[in-house]
Design a protein around this motif. Sequence first.
Motif, PDB file in Angstrom:
ATOM      1  N   GLN A  66      24.064   5.328  54.911  1.00 43.00           N
ATOM      2  CA  GLN A  66      25.216   6.599  54.676  1.00 43.00           C
ATOM      3  C   GLN A  66      26.256   6.476  56.087  1.00 43.00           C
ATOM      4  N   LEU A  67      27.438   6.749  55.334  1.00 38.00           N
ATOM      5  CA  LEU A  67      28.675   6.711  56.609  1.00 38.00           C
ATOM      6  C   LEU A  67      28.912   8.318  57.042  1.00 38.00           C
ATOM      7  N   ASP A  68      28.910   8.280  58.497  1.00 38.41           N
ATOM      8  CA  ASP A  68      29.380   9.628  58.931  1.00 38.41           C
ATOM      9  C   ASP A  68      30.470   9.477  59.744  1.00 38.41           C
ATOM     10  N   ILE A  83      41.448  -0.613  55.175  1.00 38.39           N
ATOM     11  CA  ILE A  83      40.835  -1.748  55.091  1.00 38.39           C
ATOM     12  C   ILE A  83      39.795  -1.751  54.143  1.00 38.39           C
ATOM     13  N   CYS A  84      39.645  -0.538  53.546  1.00 41.56           N
ATOM     14  CA  CYS A  84      38.328  -0.428  52.821  1.00 41.56           C
ATOM     15  C   CYS A  84      38.804  -1.167  51.394  1.00 41.56           C
ATOM     16  N   PRO A  85      37.902  -2.225  51.159  1.00 37.37           N
ATOM     17  CA  PRO A  85      38.222  -3.044  49.798  1.00 37.37           C
ATOM     18  C   PRO A  85      38.046  -2.097  48.396  1.00 37.37           C
ATOM     19  N   VAL A  86      37.244  -0.894  48.404  1.00 33.19           N
ATOM     20  CA  VAL A  86      37.180  -0.384  47.182  1.00 33.19           C
ATOM     21  C   VAL A  86      37.889   0.884  47.221  1.00 33.19           C
ATOM     22  N   ASP A  87      38.779   1.238  48.292  1.00 31.78           N
ATOM     23  CA  ASP A  87      39.639   2.626  48.122  1.00 31.78           C
ATOM     24  C   ASP A  87      38.676   3.505  47.978  1.00 31.78           C
ATOM     25  N   CYS A  88      37.676   3.701  48.720  1.00 29.82           N
ATOM     26  CA  CYS A  88      36.794   4.950  48.480  1.00 29.82           C
ATOM     27  C   CYS A  88      36.949   6.102  49.788  1.00 29.82           C
ATOM     28  N   ILE A  89      38.076   5.632  50.515  1.00 25.67           N
ATOM     29  CA  ILE A  89      38.286   6.683  51.609  1.00 25.67           C
ATOM     30  C   ILE A  89      39.612   7.213  51.344  1.00 25.67           C
ATOM     31  N   THR A  90      39.641   8.709  51.241  1.00 26.36           N
ATOM     32  CA  THR A  90      41.026   9.250  50.834  1.00 26.36           C
ATOM     33  C   THR A  90      41.210  10.132  51.993  1.00 26.36           C
ATOM     34  N   LYS A 124      31.030   4.824  45.487  1.00 23.93           N
ATOM     35  CA  LYS A 124      31.838   3.523  45.413  1.00 23.93           C
ATOM     36  C   LYS A 124      31.804   2.716  46.439  1.00 23.93           C
ATOM     37  N   CYS A 125      31.232   2.957  47.499  1.00 20.73           N
ATOM     38  CA  CYS A 125      31.043   2.465  48.976  1.00 20.73           C
ATOM     39  C   CYS A 125      30.403   1.182  48.521  1.00 20.73           C
ATOM     40  N   MET A 126      30.639  -0.146  49.074  1.00 21.32           N
ATOM     41  CA  MET A 126      29.757  -1.168  49.233  1.00 21.32           C
ATOM     42  C   MET A 126      29.126  -1.649  50.292  1.00 21.32           C
ATOM     43  N   TYR A 127      29.146  -0.715  51.320  1.00 19.76           N
ATOM     44  CA  TYR A 127      28.586  -0.587  52.512  1.00 19.76           C
ATOM     45  C   TYR A 127      29.005  -2.029  53.350  1.00 19.76           C
ATOM     46  N   CYS A 128      30.228  -2.459  53.386  1.00 16.70           N
ATOM     47  CA  CYS A 128      30.439  -3.524  54.083  1.00 16.70           C
ATOM     48  C   CYS A 128      31.034  -3.173  55.590  1.00 16.70           C
ATOM     49  N   GLY A 129      31.051  -2.246  55.918  1.00 21.61           N
ATOM     50  CA  GLY A 129      31.042  -1.906  57.309  1.00 21.61           C
ATOM     51  C   GLY A 129      32.320  -1.824  57.847  1.00 21.61           C
ATOM     52  N   LEU A 130      33.324  -2.388  57.259  1.00 20.73           N
ATOM     53  CA  LEU A 130      34.598  -2.829  57.725  1.00 20.73           C
ATOM     54  C   LEU A 130      35.271  -1.537  58.194  1.00 20.73           C
ATOM     55  N   CYS A 131      35.131  -0.428  57.604  1.00 20.57           N
ATOM     56  CA  CYS A 131      35.953   0.861  58.069  1.00 20.57           C
ATOM     57  C   CYS A 131      35.252   1.156  59.663  1.00 20.57           C
ATOM     58  N   THR A 132      34.085   0.862  59.986  1.00 20.25           N
ATOM     59  CA  THR A 132      33.465   1.129  61.264  1.00 20.25           C
ATOM     60  C   THR A 132      33.966   0.201  62.202  1.00 20.25           C
ATOM     61  N   VAL A 141      30.827   5.814  61.405  1.00 24.59           N
ATOM     62  CA  VAL A 141      29.624   4.905  61.974  1.00 24.59           C
ATOM     63  C   VAL A 141      28.876   5.044  60.500  1.00 24.59           C
ATOM     64  N   MET A 142      27.739   3.947  60.617  1.00 23.58           N
ATOM     65  CA  MET A 142      26.775   3.658  59.531  1.00 23.58           C
ATOM     66  C   MET A 142      25.560   4.610  60.089  1.00 23.58           C
ATOM     67  N   THR A 143      25.097   5.325  59.551  1.00 23.73           N
ATOM     68  CA  THR A 143      23.894   6.102  60.101  1.00 23.73           C
ATOM     69  C   THR A 143      22.563   5.281  59.536  1.00 23.73           C
TER      70      THR A 143
HETATM   71  S1  SF4 Z   1      31.383   0.519  54.243  1.00 18.98           S
HETATM   72 FE1  SF4 Z   1      33.205  -0.627  53.273  1.00 18.98          FE
HETATM   73  S2  SF4 Z   1      33.431   0.186  51.316  1.00 18.98           S
HETATM   74 FE2  SF4 Z   1      32.212   1.542  52.369  1.00 18.98          FE
HETATM   75  S3  SF4 Z   1      33.997   2.961  53.035  1.00 18.98           S
HETATM   76 FE3  SF4 Z   1      33.681   1.466  54.629  1.00 18.98          FE
HETATM   77  S4  SF4 Z   1      35.131   0.063  54.167  1.00 18.98           S
HETATM   78 FE4  SF4 Z   1      34.982   1.238  52.440  1.00 18.98          FE
END
Ligand code: SF4
Length: 197
Positions: A66-68, A83-90, A124-132, A141-143
């Motif tokens: 889970q992102l926090d 950077i989010c590949p799936v545009d799940c951050i607004t 929608k998040c694919m947990y790639c971690g790019l945003c962090t 951060v990823m929790t």
């Molecule tokens: S982990 Fe990846 S898919 Fe999920 S919000 Fe961050 S950049 Fe987007």
Amino acid sequence: MIKRAIKGFTTAMTGLGLTLRHLFASNAKREVVPITSDNYFEKLEGTNTIQYPKQKLPIPEVGRYQLDVEIDDCIVCDLCAKICPVDCITIESIKTTDPAGIGQTSDGTTKRLYAAQFDIDMAKCMYCGLCTIVCPTECIVMTNQYDRTVFELSNLTYEFSDMSPEEAAEKRALLEKQQAEKQAAKLAAMQKKEGGA
Ligand code: SF4
Ligand code: SF4
């Protein structure tokens, strides 16, 4: 005939032994170990019966769950959303009218934008971690939280903005007023210049 009976008995005993071994192993408690541990992937015993949620499988310390967002440390730069590949951050940002900014993050960065909206759709998040990785203040951060069961898909959209709609409307109005005043001043200066020429 006797040979077959002996073979059948031996096979049954081997199977029973295997079953008993797993039965006792299933009661073994697994300890949480870091993924860097040499025997992390050898810790397979005890996985066939988990009394969840009392018992939980060990999860890697570097796991992505889970992102926090620590919104007080967010400078609303929008990099994570871009950077989010799936545009799940607004994100909706509103610039402050105060030249001194609206405060500082814990690392001393001056904040100049309000986060009127900061939503993450974890469905929608694919947990790639790019945003962090791109976050300049390391506030997203990823929790280690992975069990977020919900009954409605919309409940997987997490809202991190701490602004009320009324506050956001007030800040938008202030910014529009300031921009209109700046535009008017610019126009007046140009007209004065043209009149003097
Ligand atoms: S982990 Fe990846 S898919 Fe999920 S919000 Fe961050 S950049 Fe987007
Ligand atoms: S990258 Fe970090 S600081 Fe920038 S908007 Fe995202 S969470 Fe906020």
